[in-house]
Every structure is written in C-alpha cells, then in structure tokens.
Design an enzyme around this catalytic site. Structure first.
Site, short mmCIF file in Angstrom:
data_model
loop_
_atom_site.label_atom_id
_atom_site.label_comp_id
_atom_site.label_asym_id
_atom_site.label_seq_id
_atom_site.Cartn_x
_atom_site.Cartn_y
_atom_site.Cartn_z
NE ARG A 192 -2.57 3.31 8.33
CZ ARG A 192 -1.78 4.36 8.14
NH1 ARG A 192 -2.30 5.56 7.89
NH2 ARG A 192 -0.47 4.22 8.21
CB CYS A 216 -0.43 9.75 13.07
SG CYS A 216 0.89 10.83 12.45
#
Length: 287
Positions: free
Chosen positions: A187, A243
């Site tokens: 990611r 995050c």
C-alpha cells in the site's frame, strides 16, 4: 512511561477496584461484530468500546475514515463507564493491539496517563485458561474530566509543510521531522489499495508497517526489541505517524513510546484525509 502490560499482570489485579478493563474488539467493515464477540464472552468486568460507535466521529468531507471523536462526547461515554482520574485502565482487542492502541492514544490525548494495552489479545487470554464470562457489569457512573493534549496530534496543513520540506527517503537519519507511514508495504508503494480512493503515500514518508512491532506470536515486542526496530530513527527527532485512517498508526505510536521516543504525534486523518484534498501530491514506489 511503560504502557504495555502482560496477561499475568492483569490477572493479578483483575478485581482491584480502580482497575477498569476496556474490551476494544472491533472488525473493520463489520459493524457490530465486536459487540457480538463481547456478548459471547470477555474478560470479567470488561466494558465494550466500539471503534465506530465510541472511538470515531461521524464522517465528513475531510478528516479521514475514522475521525477523532468529539472530546466532550467521549468524556461522557467514559464517565458512564465509571472512569475517572484515579482509574487504571487496561485495553485489549483481538486485532494485534490495533483497536486497543487507538483507545490508549485517545485516553492519553484526553490527559489520562494511567492507561495500558494488554500485550496479547483476547484469544491468548482464553488459551491461557484465564477467566472469561458473558456477564456484563453494572458500572456506577463517575466524572471523567478531559484535559486534551494538542501537542499529541497534527493536522493536514502541518503534514503538508513537513512533506514539502522532507529529505529523500533513506536520508532521514538525524533529521527532523520524520513522517512515518504505518501501512503494509504494497500500500505504501502504491502497488495496491484495497480501501482508499488513491494508492501511494505522502511524499517524504518512510514505511514502518505497524505489525512489525509484534513478534511471531502476535505479542508486542519488549522495549529493547522496539529500540532496535526503530534504531534508524533519531531519538530526538520529531516524528509524525499516519496510516490509512488513524487507527493502525496507534500501535506504532505506542511502540515508539515504549522505545523511548518522546516527541511523537499522530496525524489522525492519515492517508484517507490526505487524499481528500485534490491538491495534495501522491508518491509511489520508493520516492
């Protein structure tokens, strides 16, 4: 200040009157799943706190997928649970400490220092044959007074300034501030994005996947191991952690705290907030 406690530490104090146990089990994308698990069984005396219902504000155009809850609203919820200034709170989940760390961070942000995370999850507690119950305690309400600590967080505009002034990845040792991306490496690299609308990372960020603060058994590493894990970072540096939505960054914040880093802030909106502003750049690969 040590914030991680063992199963045996909690077992020895399970029925002490100032101990309050927070069951933070929640499953991302499955509303009510944590409450269902809690109703089946939990650590005796525990109170359930749900990520979506208790630890997140309603969604808006900006602020990410899990905006911070309103301070006064959360203070009322904590008061109903019988939490006050003298309470010692132990939070647990069954998601590697991700949800419990969110609860830990929120309580610290509200000025409550006597809050801890169980080093292992609920399954490990059960496997150890420690007591569980389906009974739900009646809590006598108390008064929780919030004293929020704004130095513990940052906003998108400040992250923009940090990102624009960042040195190339790999050149961050000894410099401040440092921007940490807590997501899985694919990611971060922009190779995949299963949740948010854009793939990649904030330019200048370095990648420390949050699950790497756990050992092979899913237990938080000890302080020395965590110091080694973060050994490339300057202990005196200002560190900003993000995050996807401000939840899985919290175990990294907790681990940095355990490793002795004292100037660590959370970007609560994280990646999902960053990309909600069309003008913000996106980096991919090792850039």
């Amino acid at each position: 200040m040590k914030s991680i406690v063992s199963k045996r530490w909690l077992l020895a104090r399970l029925y002490e009157p100032d101990i309050i146990i927070a069951d933070c089990r929640s499953l991302l994308g499955q509303a009510g799943a944590g409450r269902t698990q809690f109703n089946e069984d939990h650590i005796p005396g525990a109170i359930h706190f749900d990520l979506e219902e208790d630890l997140t504000a309603p969604l808006g155009k900006h602020g990410g997928r899990h905006p911070l809850p309103d301070v006064d609203t959360l203070a009322v919820r904590l008061s109903r649970a019988g939490i006050n200034a003298s309470s010692r709170i132990v939070a647990y989940d069954d998601q590697g400490g991700m949800m419990a760390s969110r609860f830990w961070w929120l309580l610290r942000y509200l000025g409550h220092e006597q809050v801890y995370v169980l080093e292992e999850g609920y399954s490990a507690w059960k496997e150890a044959k420690f007591p569980v119950t389906a009974d739900q305690p009646i809590r006598i309400p108390s008064t929780f007074v919030a004293n929020d600590q704004p130095q513990m967080l940052t906003n998108m505009q400040e992250v923009q300034r940090v990102s624009e002034g960042s040195l190339p990845v790999g050149s961050y040792i000894g410099f401040s501030p440092i921007l940490i991306d807590s997501r899985e490496r694919p990611r971060y690299l922009g190779l995949e994005e299963p949740i948010d609308q854009a793939a990649g990372h904030i330019p200048g960020a370095v990648n420390f996947f949050w699950k790497e603060v756990l050992d092979e058994k899913g237990t938080f590493k000890n302080a020395e191991q965590l110091k080694q894990h973060f050994s490339d970072l300057d202990q005196d540096a200002e560190i900003i952690v993000y995050c996807g939505s401000g939840v899985s960054a919290c175990p990294n914040v907790l681990a940095l705290n355990e490793a002795g880093f004292s100037n660590v802030r959370l970007y609560p909106g994280s990646w999902s907030d960053w990309i909600s502003y069309e003008e913000n750049p996106v980096a991919t690969g090792e850039k």
